[in-house]
Design a protein around this motif. Structure first.
Motif, PDB file in Angstrom:
ATOM      1  N   VAL A   1      31.866 121.528 -23.080  1.00 33.07           N
ATOM      2  CA  VAL A   1      31.195 122.064 -21.867  1.00 33.07           C
ATOM      3  C   VAL A   1      31.311 123.545 -21.740  1.00 33.07           C
ATOM      4  CG1 VAL A   1      31.882 122.412 -19.374  1.00 33.07           C
ATOM      5  CG2 VAL A   1      32.157 120.169 -20.560  1.00 33.07           C
ATOM      6  N   GLY A   2      32.516 124.151 -22.760  1.00 34.79           N
ATOM      7  CA  GLY A   2      32.649 125.444 -22.593  1.00 34.79           C
ATOM      8  C   GLY A   2      31.591 126.150 -23.613  1.00 34.79           C
TER       9      GLY A   2
ATOM     10  N   LEU B   1      24.410 122.668 -12.386  1.00 34.06           N
ATOM     11  CA  LEU B   1      24.321 121.485 -13.472  1.00 34.06           C
ATOM     12  C   LEU B   1      25.972 120.927 -13.534  1.00 34.06           C
ATOM     13  CD1 LEU B   1      22.561 123.261 -16.508  1.00 34.06           C
ATOM     14  CD2 LEU B   1      21.858 121.247 -15.109  1.00 34.06           C
ATOM     15  N   ALA B   2      27.132 122.028 -13.223  1.00 35.33           N
ATOM     16  CA  ALA B   2      28.395 121.433 -12.990  1.00 35.33           C
ATOM     17  C   ALA B   2      28.444 120.331 -12.215  1.00 35.33           C
ATOM     18  CB  ALA B   2      29.306 122.718 -12.948  1.00 35.33           C
ATOM     19  N   ALA B   3      27.861 120.137 -11.073  1.00 34.80           N
ATOM     20  CA  ALA B   3      28.074 118.993 -10.089  1.00 34.80           C
ATOM     21  C   ALA B   3      27.586 117.721 -10.567  1.00 34.80           C
ATOM     22  CB  ALA B   3      27.163 119.500  -8.858  1.00 34.80           C
ATOM     23  N   PHE B   4      26.937 117.698 -11.978  1.00 34.44           N
ATOM     24  CA  PHE B   4      26.536 116.300 -12.428  1.00 34.44           C
ATOM     25  C   PHE B   4      27.369 116.026 -13.758  1.00 34.44           C
ATOM     26  CE2 PHE B   4      22.854 117.995 -10.302  1.00 34.44           C
ATOM     27  CZ  PHE B   4      22.229 116.972  -9.630  1.00 34.44           C
ATOM     28  N   ILE B   5      28.173 116.807 -14.211  1.00 37.82           N
ATOM     29  CA  ILE B   5      29.084 116.672 -15.277  1.00 37.82           C
ATOM     30  C   ILE B   5      29.946 115.235 -14.830  1.00 37.82           C
ATOM     31  CG2 ILE B   5      31.118 117.248 -16.990  1.00 37.82           C
ATOM     32  CD1 ILE B   5      29.989 120.252 -16.723  1.00 37.82           C
ATOM     33  N   PRO B   6      30.616 115.194 -13.664  1.00 36.48           N
ATOM     34  CA  PRO B   6      31.508 114.125 -13.479  1.00 36.48           C
ATOM     35  C   PRO B   6      30.746 112.763 -13.405  1.00 36.48           C
ATOM     36  CG  PRO B   6      32.008 115.982 -12.011  1.00 36.48           C
ATOM     37  CD  PRO B   6      30.911 116.322 -12.827  1.00 36.48           C
ATOM     38  N   VAL B   7      29.414 112.973 -12.875  1.00 33.64           N
ATOM     39  CA  VAL B   7      28.611 111.857 -12.623  1.00 33.64           C
ATOM     40  C   VAL B   7      28.354 111.276 -14.040  1.00 33.64           C
ATOM     41  CG1 VAL B   7      26.400 110.805 -12.183  1.00 33.64           C
ATOM     42  CG2 VAL B   7      27.663 112.636 -10.615  1.00 33.64           C
ATOM     43  N   THR B   8      27.918 111.790 -15.087  1.00 34.82           N
ATOM     44  CA  THR B   8      27.620 111.528 -16.480  1.00 34.82           C
ATOM     45  C   THR B   8      28.741 111.045 -17.084  1.00 34.82           C
ATOM     46  OG1 THR B   8      26.016 113.420 -16.612  1.00 34.82           O
ATOM     47  CG2 THR B   8      26.516 112.390 -18.487  1.00 34.82           C
ATOM     48  N   MET B   9      29.972 111.425 -17.051  1.00 38.75           N
ATOM     49  CA  MET B   9      30.939 111.065 -17.777  1.00 38.75           C
ATOM     50  C   MET B   9      31.623 109.888 -17.145  1.00 38.75           C
ATOM     51  SD  MET B   9      33.288 114.657 -18.162  1.00 38.75           S
ATOM     52  CE  MET B   9      34.717 113.981 -19.206  1.00 38.75           C
ATOM     53  N   SER B  10      31.606 109.677 -15.778  1.00 33.54           N
ATOM     54  CA  SER B  10      31.815 108.212 -15.177  1.00 33.54           C
ATOM     55  C   SER B  10      30.927 107.043 -15.646  1.00 33.54           C
ATOM     56  CB  SER B  10      31.878 108.399 -13.648  1.00 33.54           C
ATOM     57  OG  SER B  10      32.109 107.347 -12.986  1.00 33.54           O
ATOM     58  N   LEU B  11      29.674 107.629 -15.603  1.00 36.02           N
ATOM     59  CA  LEU B  11      28.740 106.400 -15.984  1.00 36.02           C
ATOM     60  C   LEU B  11      28.964 106.132 -17.364  1.00 36.02           C
ATOM     61  CD1 LEU B  11      26.176 104.826 -14.979  1.00 36.02           C
ATOM     62  CD2 LEU B  11      24.866 106.573 -16.132  1.00 36.02           C
ATOM     63  N   ALA B  12      29.239 107.094 -18.534  1.00 30.31           N
ATOM     64  CA  ALA B  12      29.375 106.859 -19.775  1.00 30.31           C
ATOM     65  C   ALA B  12      30.617 105.861 -19.849  1.00 30.31           C
ATOM     66  CB  ALA B  12      29.579 108.101 -20.554  1.00 30.31           C
ATOM     67  N   GLY B  13      31.630 106.415 -19.195  1.00 24.47           N
ATOM     68  CA  GLY B  13      33.010 105.702 -19.311  1.00 24.47           C
ATOM     69  C   GLY B  13      32.737 104.147 -18.799  1.00 24.47           C
TER      70      GLY B  13
ATOM     71  N   SER C   1      19.324 112.012 -18.700  1.00 23.72           N
ATOM     72  CA  SER C   1      20.677 112.128 -19.195  1.00 23.72           C
ATOM     73  C   SER C   1      21.409 110.826 -19.023  1.00 23.72           C
ATOM     74  CB  SER C   1      21.520 113.350 -18.785  1.00 23.72           C
ATOM     75  OG  SER C   1      21.770 113.179 -17.425  1.00 23.72           O
ATOM     76  N   LEU C   2      21.161 110.337 -17.908  1.00 28.24           N
ATOM     77  CA  LEU C   2      21.754 108.998 -17.380  1.00 28.24           C
ATOM     78  C   LEU C   2      21.247 107.535 -18.129  1.00 28.24           C
ATOM     79  CD1 LEU C   2      22.749 108.824 -13.739  1.00 28.24           C
ATOM     80  CD2 LEU C   2      24.076 109.664 -15.510  1.00 28.24           C
ATOM     81  N   LEU C   3      19.904 107.609 -18.538  1.00 25.34           N
ATOM     82  CA  LEU C   3      19.395 106.851 -19.223  1.00 25.34           C
ATOM     83  C   LEU C   3      19.851 106.803 -20.918  1.00 25.34           C
ATOM     84  CD1 LEU C   3      17.238 104.700 -19.859  1.00 25.34           C
ATOM     85  CD2 LEU C   3      15.592 106.544 -20.666  1.00 25.34           C
ATOM     86  N   CYS C   4      20.133 108.106 -21.382  1.00 25.73           N
ATOM     87  CA  CYS C   4      20.573 107.945 -22.622  1.00 25.73           C
ATOM     88  C   CYS C   4      21.930 107.706 -22.690  1.00 25.73           C
ATOM     89  CB  CYS C   4      20.159 109.541 -23.174  1.00 25.73           C
ATOM     90  SG  CYS C   4      18.509 109.878 -23.642  1.00 25.73           S
TER      91      CYS C   4
ATOM     92  N   VAL D   1      28.848 114.314 -22.149  1.00 24.96           N
ATOM     93  CA  VAL D   1      28.719 115.786 -22.057  1.00 24.96           C
ATOM     94  C   VAL D   1      27.802 116.264 -22.834  1.00 24.96           C
ATOM     95  CG1 VAL D   1      29.990 117.714 -21.783  1.00 24.96           C
ATOM     96  CG2 VAL D   1      31.254 115.953 -20.879  1.00 24.96           C
ATOM     97  N   LEU D   2      28.077 115.762 -24.020  1.00 24.76           N
ATOM     98  CA  LEU D   2      27.085 116.467 -25.037  1.00 24.76           C
ATOM     99  C   LEU D   2      25.523 116.056 -24.629  1.00 24.76           C
ATOM    100  CD1 LEU D   2      26.553 118.163 -27.628  1.00 24.76           C
ATOM    101  CD2 LEU D   2      27.003 116.077 -28.868  1.00 24.76           C
ATOM    102  N   ILE D   3      25.400 114.933 -24.564  1.00 20.43           N
ATOM    103  CA  ILE D   3      23.954 114.552 -24.123  1.00 20.43           C
ATOM    104  C   ILE D   3      23.322 115.265 -22.891  1.00 20.43           C
ATOM    105  CG2 ILE D   3      22.851 112.570 -23.486  1.00 20.43           C
ATOM    106  CD1 ILE D   3      24.063 110.840 -25.391  1.00 20.43           C
ATOM    107  N   PHE D   4      24.315 115.136 -21.854  1.00 14.43           N
ATOM    108  CA  PHE D   4      23.921 116.093 -20.412  1.00 14.43           C
ATOM    109  C   PHE D   4      23.441 117.244 -20.652  1.00 14.43           C
ATOM    110  CE2 PHE D   4      25.110 118.672 -17.016  1.00 14.43           C
ATOM    111  CZ  PHE D   4      24.416 118.160 -16.173  1.00 14.43           C
ATOM    112  N   PHE D   5      24.154 117.985 -21.589  1.00 14.70           N
ATOM    113  CA  PHE D   5      23.629 119.304 -21.593  1.00 14.70           C
ATOM    114  C   PHE D   5      22.379 119.380 -22.725  1.00 14.70           C
ATOM    115  CE2 PHE D   5      27.925 120.543 -20.211  1.00 14.70           C
ATOM    116  CZ  PHE D   5      27.583 121.513 -19.145  1.00 14.70           C
TER     117      PHE D   5
END
Length: 471
Positions: free
Chosen positions: A318-319, A331-343, A415-418, A458-462
């Motif tokens: 992220v940094g 974009l920061a607002a969507f980081i938790p969404v992406t990490m949650s779905l991945a987990g 990003s969610l698809l990938c 996180v990597l895929i999202f960015f």
């Protein structure tokens, strides 16, 4: 509420799931005072009609020194029932300081397999000393030669084994004579002159066969047996795969030495499920409710540190996109969404893989097919989640100001698809890889899946955000 144990002036209310009930406080105080006063005979008389489960609950509610003293007071017969009701972690604690002779008297009243199970909870030197004094010393000592969690350690030694030349009529007579000793007989084992297992005959088939037929003629020669050294989890896997009610156990020479009964198969399944649940939660398989603080820290801290390392890597990712976040803070607002779905996607896929490996339903021949199914399902799930998120972004843009909402919706949905697809594939394959190299696949569900998918998510999202929104 039901009064499950009762005597004059002494009442115990059955506690659900070992949750303390205030109604039992007075009884605890009374019993504690009687133990302190040395009123052995009076207390034993009051507890004479208690159910073993209630006695177990009482023992676990008392202070340890009082519980040990009360247990030493109990006569051998009630003590046997109390031992059977006690959880394994309490057995070794309560009886740690009891005398060898009293333990011998108590265990002598149990079946050898039950006595052996309890002996496993004692220190090795104490268990060996008690085993030498038991009536079935040869049986118990024979079990002790096998490793923990092996078929030889848990098998029952009571079974009906007859030669191939034995007539059906004689076999039925033998079963009747053994019924009281063995209790439940489902299968008659057929052996050769050297005691080697050559076949089996189900009791139902035996009763329908002509009386003058030999067992060798009607037996099932396609018999599946397990080695006494085989791990109990593998025994359970074979039993489930072959739909076996009981599993014969043989030694290195092929001689029949015991059988794993339905009761023991159920016990193995329960124990393995509890172990997997602990591993999936990031805990040691040896974790217990009464662990000391030191054991709790030693068992949990390594997993927490592993999660910390993974989270630190995700934070580093992220940094590294600090400039992109400064350019588009939304974009920061969507980081938790992406990490949650991945987990979640990774945990779901890995849970199915671990279950398939544990039950034997996942075979090497259909791994590719199952992975393709996981891939297709993950892509559909990811596409659905991405479409919903895109709709939410477009809807939100009508209420709040969002720069270029269409491109943001495209970036987040892609990003969610990938992420969903990749996380599901990691979750489905990691347990298989761990199982291949000899590591319990249940370990994959805990820290490893969550951590790896967080970093990848996180990597895929960015990457997607940079490509479709900031590009």
């Amino acid at each position: 509420m039901t009064k499950s144990a009762e005597a004059p002036n002494l009442v115990w209310h059955r506690e659900p799931s070992n949750e303390p009930l205030p109604e039992n406080d007075d009884t605890l105080v009374l019993i504690r005072d009687m133990i302190k006063a040395g009123q052995k005979n009076e207390l034993i008389e009051l507890m004479r009609r208690w159910d073993p489960v209630d006695a177990m609950q009482l023992l676990t509610r008392l202070r340890l020194k009082h519980a040990r003293k009360l247990f030493r007071w109990l006569p051998a017969n009630p003590s046997i029932k109390v031992i059977a009701a006690l959880k394994p972690e309490y057995r070794s604690i309560l009886m740690e300081e009891a005398t060898i002779e009293q333990l011998r008297d108590i265990l002598a009243g149990l079946d050898p397999e039950d006595a052996n199970e309890i002996l496993n909870e004692f220190p090795e030197d104490v268990a060996e000393e008690i085993a030498r004094r038991l009536p079935d010393v040869e049986d118990v000592s024979f079990r002790q030669t096998f490793a923990d969690d092996s078929a030889g350690r848990i098998m029952a030694r009571k079974f009906v084994a007859l030669p191939e030349t034995c007539l059906v009529s004689a076999a039925i007579t033998q079963i009747r004579s053994e019924a009281a000793r063995i209790r439940k007989i489902f299968t008659v084992y057929v052996v050769d002159a050297n005691g080697k297992l050559t076949g089996t005959v189900e009791v139902g088939k035996l009763l329908l066969a002509p009386a003058n037929d030999q067992l060798g003629k009607i037996m099932n020669k396609d018999v599946v047996a397990v080695s006494a050294d085989m791990d109990q989890e593998e025994v359970l896997r074979i039993a489930r795969k072959r739909d076996m009610r009981t599993v014969p156990v043989i030694d290195a020479e092929g001689k029949l030495v015991g059988r794993v009964t339905p009761k023991q198969l159920t016990w193995i399944a329960s124990e393995e499920a509890n172990e997997d649940m602990l591993l999936m939660s990031g805990l040691s398989a040896e974790a217990k409710a009464d662990d000391t603080v030191t054991r709790i820290v030693r068992g949990r801290l390594p997993w927490l540190l592993a999660g910390l390392i993974g989270s630190s890597i995700a934070a580093t990712v992220v940094g590294s996109y600090e400039d992109q976040l400064a350019e588009a803070a939304i974009l920061a607002a969507f980081i938790p969404v992406t990490m949650s779905l991945a987990g979640n996607a990774g945990l779901q896929a890995s849970a199915v893989a671990v279950q398939g490996l544990a039950t034997g339903a996942l075979w090497s021949g259909d791994i590719v097919y199952r992975l393709l199914k996981e891939l297709a399902a993950a892509m559909i799930n990811g596409a659905a989640a991405g479409a919903i998120l895109a709709c939410l972004v477009m809807t939100a843009s009508t209420v709040v100001v969002i720069e270029d909402p269409l491109r943001l919706a495209l970036a987040t949905s892609m990003s969610l698809l990938c992420v969903c697809t990749l996380a599901a594939m990691v979750g489905a394959t990691m347990p298989l890889l761990l199982d291949r190299i000899g590591i319990d696949p249940a370990m994959a569900i805990g820290v490893f899946i969550t951590t790896s998918n967080d970093v990848l998510g996180v990597l895929i999202f960015f990457v997607m955000a940079t490509t479709f929104y900031l590009g």
